[in-house]
Design a protein around this motif. Structure first.
Motif, short mmCIF file in Angstrom:
data_model
loop_
_atom_site.label_atom_id
_atom_site.label_comp_id
_atom_site.label_asym_id
_atom_site.label_seq_id
_atom_site.Cartn_x
_atom_site.Cartn_y
_atom_site.Cartn_z
N LYS A 84 0.85 -1.19 0.00
CA LYS A 84 0.00 0.00 0.00
C LYS A 84 0.88 1.24 0.00
N PRO A 85 0.86 2.06 -1.05
CA PRO A 85 0.00 1.95 -2.21
C PRO A 85 0.45 0.86 -3.18
N ALA A 86 -0.51 0.31 -3.90
CA ALA A 86 -0.21 -0.74 -4.88
C ALA A 86 0.47 -0.14 -6.10
N SER A 87 1.18 -0.98 -6.83
CA SER A 87 1.85 -0.53 -8.05
C SER A 87 0.97 -0.80 -9.26
N VAL A 88 1.12 0.03 -10.28
CA VAL A 88 0.34 -0.10 -11.52
C VAL A 88 0.86 -1.31 -12.31
N VAL A 89 -0.06 -2.17 -12.73
CA VAL A 89 0.30 -3.32 -13.56
C VAL A 89 0.41 -2.90 -15.02
N GLN A 90 -0.55 -2.11 -15.49
CA GLN A 90 -0.57 -1.63 -16.87
C GLN A 90 -1.29 -0.30 -16.91
N ALA A 91 -0.90 0.56 -17.84
CA ALA A 91 -1.58 1.84 -18.04
C ALA A 91 -1.82 2.04 -19.53
N ILE A 92 -3.04 2.45 -19.88
CA ILE A 92 -3.40 2.76 -21.26
C ILE A 92 -3.74 4.24 -21.35
N SER A 93 -3.10 4.94 -22.26
CA SER A 93 -3.26 6.39 -22.38
C SER A 93 -4.70 6.75 -22.76
N LEU A 94 -5.24 7.76 -22.05
CA LEU A 94 -6.57 8.28 -22.36
C LEU A 94 -6.64 9.70 -21.82
N LEU A 95 -6.62 10.69 -22.70
CA LEU A 95 -6.66 12.09 -22.30
C LEU A 95 -7.89 12.38 -21.44
N GLY A 96 -7.65 12.95 -20.27
CA GLY A 96 -8.75 13.34 -19.39
C GLY A 96 -9.61 12.18 -18.93
N ALA A 97 -9.01 11.04 -18.66
CA ALA A 97 -9.79 9.86 -18.25
C ALA A 97 -10.69 10.19 -17.07
N HIS A 98 -11.99 9.88 -17.21
CA HIS A 98 -12.95 10.23 -16.15
C HIS A 98 -13.83 9.07 -15.71
N GLY A 99 -14.19 8.16 -16.61
CA GLY A 99 -15.18 7.14 -16.27
C GLY A 99 -14.73 5.74 -16.62
N THR A 100 -15.12 4.76 -15.79
CA THR A 100 -14.85 3.35 -16.05
C THR A 100 -16.07 2.53 -15.67
N VAL A 101 -16.53 1.68 -16.59
CA VAL A 101 -17.67 0.79 -16.33
C VAL A 101 -17.38 -0.57 -16.95
N TRP A 102 -17.48 -1.63 -16.14
CA TRP A 102 -17.32 -3.00 -16.64
C TRP A 102 -18.62 -3.47 -17.28
N ASP A 103 -18.51 -4.04 -18.49
CA ASP A 103 -19.65 -4.56 -19.24
C ASP A 103 -19.55 -6.08 -19.25
N PRO A 104 -20.33 -6.78 -18.40
CA PRO A 104 -20.19 -8.24 -18.33
C PRO A 104 -20.70 -8.96 -19.58
N ASP A 105 -21.65 -8.36 -20.29
CA ASP A 105 -22.18 -9.01 -21.48
C ASP A 105 -21.17 -9.02 -22.62
N ARG A 106 -20.45 -7.93 -22.78
CA ARG A 106 -19.49 -7.81 -23.87
C ARG A 106 -18.06 -8.08 -23.41
N LYS A 107 -17.93 -8.34 -22.11
CA LYS A 107 -16.63 -8.64 -21.51
C LYS A 107 -15.60 -7.57 -21.88
N CYS A 108 -16.00 -6.31 -21.66
CA CYS A 108 -15.10 -5.21 -21.94
C CYS A 108 -15.24 -4.14 -20.87
N LEU A 109 -14.20 -3.33 -20.75
CA LEU A 109 -14.22 -2.16 -19.87
C LEU A 109 -14.42 -0.93 -20.74
N TRP A 110 -15.50 -0.20 -20.49
CA TRP A 110 -15.70 1.08 -21.16
C TRP A 110 -14.97 2.15 -20.36
N ALA A 111 -14.20 2.98 -21.06
CA ALA A 111 -13.40 4.02 -20.39
C ALA A 111 -13.62 5.34 -21.12
N LEU A 112 -14.08 6.34 -20.37
CA LEU A 112 -14.45 7.64 -20.94
C LEU A 112 -13.35 8.66 -20.72
#
Length: 209
Positions: A52-80
């Motif tokens: 604690k604090p944990a270390s980042v495993v992976q980071a994907i660039s996204l300007l102004g990242a604000h939202g994250t929602v897991w979609d179980p039907d499509r097995k994807c993470l939506w990132a705004l």
């Protein structure tokens, strides 16, 4: 960003993400965090990391990242982000250091992507920007202006109750990023004197991924 047991008050997970705006539990005991301006990333963590604090495993660039929602039907993470909505999926050729990749990028109709939340119909997401409340079709990858909202400024969050269907939202004042008022589409506003509200959510149970 912390994961807290509301009964025991124990902190099960802690990470540091610059300007963190949202977090989401993912399958395989992972956590995604939207690190907004100054970070401009979707960051992935191992939920079981003891450090604690944990270390980042992976980071994907996204300007102004604000939202994250897991979609179980499509097995994807939506990132705004500020200007686009990403669909992130597990990579078929994944390594422990890079388990996620970008499947699609959809430009927003207006700038300032802010809030992302499910409609709970298995098909659409609410998306707010600086000037609009939108509905995103997860299959067609298209946007429409959300019914009942039109083009409204500075709506910071929209959330639909999965059981009752009632919608609560927060709109900032003209001068600030906050307000002291909780708003509903079907009821009079609720004012909380001296509060600085930002995002509002229904307190409902959500199945773990």
């Amino acid at each position: 960003m912390a994961l807290i047991d509301r009964t025991t008050k124990e902190c099960h997970f802690l990470a540091e993400a610059k300007n963190a705006h949202s977090a989401c539990l993912l399958p395989d005991r992972q956590i995604a965090v939207a690190s907004s301006f100054g970070g401009d990333q979707v960051q992935f963590y191992d939920r079981d990391e003891k450090q604690k604090p944990a270390s980042v495993v992976q980071a994907i660039s996204l300007l102004g990242a604000h939202g994250t929602v897991w979609d179980p039907d499509r097995k994807c993470l939506w990132a705004l982000g500020e200007k686009e909505l990403l669909a992130l999926v597990a990579d078929a050729e994944a390594t422990p250091q890079k388990p996620w990749k970008v499947r699609s990028r959809t430009p927003l109709p207006s700038n300032g992507g802010h809030d992302l939340s499910p409609k709970h119909d298995g098909k659409q997401l609410f998306v707010t920007t600086d000037t609009q409340v939108l509905m995103f079709d997860c299959d067609k990858l298209t946007f429409d202006v959300a019914e009942g909202f039109g083009d409204q400024l500075k709506i910071k969050s929209v959330d639909r109750n999965s059981a009752s269907g009632r919608i609560v939202f927060h709109q900032a004042t003209a001068e600030n990023w906050w307000s002291d008022t909780i708003r509903f589409t079907d009821a009079v506003p609720l004012k909380l004197a001296d509060e600085r509200l930002y995002k509002i959510r229904w307190d409902t149970a959500t199945p773990a991924p």
